[in-house]
Every structure is written in structure tokens, then in C-alpha cells.
Design an enzyme around this catalytic site. Structure first.
Site, PDB file in Angstrom:
ATOM      1  N   GLY A   6       0.788  -1.228   0.000  1.00 43.25           N
ATOM      2  CA  GLY A   6       0.000   0.000   0.000  1.00 43.25           C
ATOM      3  C   GLY A   6       0.820   1.278   0.000  1.00 43.25           C
ATOM      4  O   GLY A   6       0.310   2.342   0.362  1.00 43.25           O
ATOM      5  N   ARG A  15      -4.686  -8.318  -9.827  1.00 43.75           N
ATOM      6  CA  ARG A  15      -5.724  -9.028 -10.572  1.00 43.75           C
ATOM      7  C   ARG A  15      -6.100  -8.226 -11.805  1.00 43.75           C
ATOM      8  O   ARG A  15      -6.051  -6.994 -11.779  1.00 43.75           O
ATOM      9  CB  ARG A  15      -7.000  -9.178  -9.731  1.00 43.75           C
ATOM     10  N   HIS A  29       1.860   0.926 -13.224  1.00 45.14           N
ATOM     11  CA  HIS A  29       2.643  -0.236 -13.647  1.00 45.14           C
ATOM     12  C   HIS A  29       4.129   0.128 -13.592  1.00 45.14           C
ATOM     13  O   HIS A  29       4.539   1.146 -14.161  1.00 45.14           O
ATOM     14  CB  HIS A  29       2.246  -0.646 -15.071  1.00 45.14           C
TER      15      HIS A  29
HETATM   16  C1  GRF Z   1       4.044  -1.371  -7.224  1.00 40.12           C
HETATM   17  O1  GRF Z   1       5.351  -1.596  -7.666  1.00 40.12           O
HETATM   18  C2  GRF Z   1       3.103  -1.192  -8.385  1.00 40.12           C
HETATM   19  O2  GRF Z   1       3.657  -0.523  -9.456  1.00 40.12           O
HETATM   20  C3  GRF Z   1       2.813  -2.619  -8.738  1.00 40.12           C
HETATM   21  O3  GRF Z   1       2.688  -3.266  -7.492  1.00 40.12           O
HETATM   22  C4  GRF Z   1       3.473  -2.571  -6.524  1.00 40.12           C
HETATM   23  C5  GRF Z   1       2.577  -2.191  -5.383  1.00 40.12           C
HETATM   24  O4  GRF Z   1       3.233  -1.573  -4.313  1.00 40.12           O
HETATM   25  N1  GRF Z   1       1.663  -2.713  -9.613  1.00 40.12           N
HETATM   26  P1  GRF Z   1       2.413  -0.935  -3.114  1.00 40.12           P
HETATM   27  O5  GRF Z   1       1.446  -1.995  -2.591  1.00 40.12           O
HETATM   28  O6  GRF Z   1       1.701   0.275  -3.604  1.00 40.12           O
HETATM   29  O7  GRF Z   1       3.463  -0.613  -2.077  1.00 40.12           O
END
Ligand code: GRF
Length: 206
Positions: free
Chosen positions: A14, A95, A113
Site C-alpha cells: 500500500g 488481478r 505499472h
Molecule cells: C508497485 O510496484 C506497483 O507498481 C505494482 O505493485 C506494486 C505495489 O506496491 N503494480 P504498493 O502496494 O503500492 O506498495
């Protein structure tokens, strides 16, 4: 200009949601997080939401492991709608979201992403970039469409790949930029000074 009413979906730590909370709390983003939903019961994103007094819930997405569909999708849409959400933020949500949710929030579902799309969609994209030998990696915030990591791009930020990088060190450097990119993209949406022309998000004014 309109205040965003956000619904955040996540699966992990998060930290991206935290960057949005911080931007709201320091007044740099006109938004309110109405609800946080996680598909992992003990995901840290839920602890963070609780600490900030944000409504949050575990969403059981079984039997599927990689997509949000069926009763869980219906429940998700219902929770988002009844919480007054107008913009859905996928913040590390592991997901695929399906057309039904996208239709419930047309052009209002954003994803982050950790790669410079269209390079390296899918999982562990920073490892893919490193193994490919890229000299530059980065992050993309985009609208979500029916494909995987394929919708119109709102914000991108690049980071250098260093000679001694490991997947972890590169991901950490990308995450620093993620935490700037998501609030920046949401600000663009909140200001409303943009239009979508095919694949292009044309930003009229900042
Ligand atoms: C991030 O690297 C995001 O780009 C990817 O999953 C990760 C999530 O990190 N899709 P967080 O849970 O926001 O710390």
C-alpha cells in the site's frame, strides 16, 4: 476542477495508496479516499487505511486467483458505488479487472505499472527490464482498458538502470517515482484539463 472520490484496490504494502493519502493530507491533491478494498486478508494496505481512518475491507475474490470476476466483481462494484466512488485506483492490485467494472466507471479506472509501457507488461517488470539489459526503466500511470497494462498513458517517469542494480534496488528506485506519478496523474484527472484521443491522453494545462 472537481474533487475526486477515490476507491482504491490493492493487494500488498500500500505504499502507492500512502502517497495518495499524503498528497490529500498535504493539500496537493483535491481528493478523498472513500474506500480501500484488498483481495489479501492481511495486506498491509488495509492497516495503512485503518491508521488513517479510511473505510476498508477484505474482498474475497475466490475461486479466481488472477482476475476480478463473478460475485466478487459485483460486490466490488456495489461497495464502490455505495461509497460514492467516482474514480477507481488500482494501487498494486494483482488481478485483471474485467469489462463489467470498467463499464461501471468509464474512463475512470487508473492503474500504476512499474515499467515504461508498452515495454514489459505483466508481473515483475523491473526484473524483466534488468534482464533485458535496459539502461532506463520507469513507471507508467494509465487508464485501464480491456487489455493488460494497455490503456492510454497519463504519466510516465524514467529512472536509470545502474550497473550494480539488483531487481530489488531497481524496484526501490522505481517506487520512488511511483509515489510521485500517481498523485500527479490523479491531479490531472481532478483538474479535468485533459482529453482522450484514441491512445493519447492530451493534457491541456497543468
Ligand atoms: C508497485 O510496484 C506497483 O507498481 C505494482 O505493485 C506494486 C505495489 O506496491 N503494480 P504498493 O502496494 O503500492 O506498495
Amino acid at each position: 476542477m472537481s474533487k475526486l472520490h477515490l476507491g482504491v484496490l490493492g493487494s500488498g504494502a500500500g505504499s502507492n495508496m500512502q502517497s495518495i493519502v499524503d498528497a490529500v493530507e498535504n493539500g496537493s491533491l483535491d481528493a478523498e479516499i472513500k474506500i480501500v478494498l484488498a483481495d489479501v486478508e492481511d495486506a498491509k494496505i488495509l492497516d495503512r487505511a485503518r491508521r488513517h481512518g479510511i473505510k476498508c475491507m477484505y474482498l474475497d475474490c475466490a475461486p479466481w486467483k488472477t482476475k476480478l470476476e463473478g460475485p466478487a466483481e459485483d460486490r466490488c462494484i456495489e461497495l464502490l458505488k455505495e461509497s460514492g466512488v467516482d474514480t477507481v485506483v488500482l494501487a498494486g492490485f494483482m488481478r485483471i479487472v474485467k469489462p463489467k467494472l470498467l463499464a461501471a466507471f468509464p474512463n475512470r479506472v487508473l492503474n500504476i505499472h512499474p515499467a515504461l509501457l508498452p515495454a514489459f507488461p505483466g508481473v515483475h517488470s523491473w526484473t524483466q527490464a534488468l534482464e533485458y539489459g535496459c539502461k532506463v526503466a520507469g513507471v507508467t500511470v494509465h487508464f485501464v482498458d480491456a487489455g493488460t497494462d494497455s490503456g492510454p498513458i497519463i504519466v510516465q517517469k524514467a529512472v536509470p538502470v545502474l550497473e550494480d542494480d539488483t531487481p530489488e534496488s531497481l524496484h526501490a528506485r522505481i517506487q520512488v517515482q511511483e509515489h510521485l506519478a500517481f498523485p500527479e496523474a490523479l491531479n490531472i484527472i481532478s483538474l479535468g484539463k485533459y482529453r482522450i484521443e484514441g491512445r493519447r491522453v492530451v493534457i491541456e494545462e497543468r
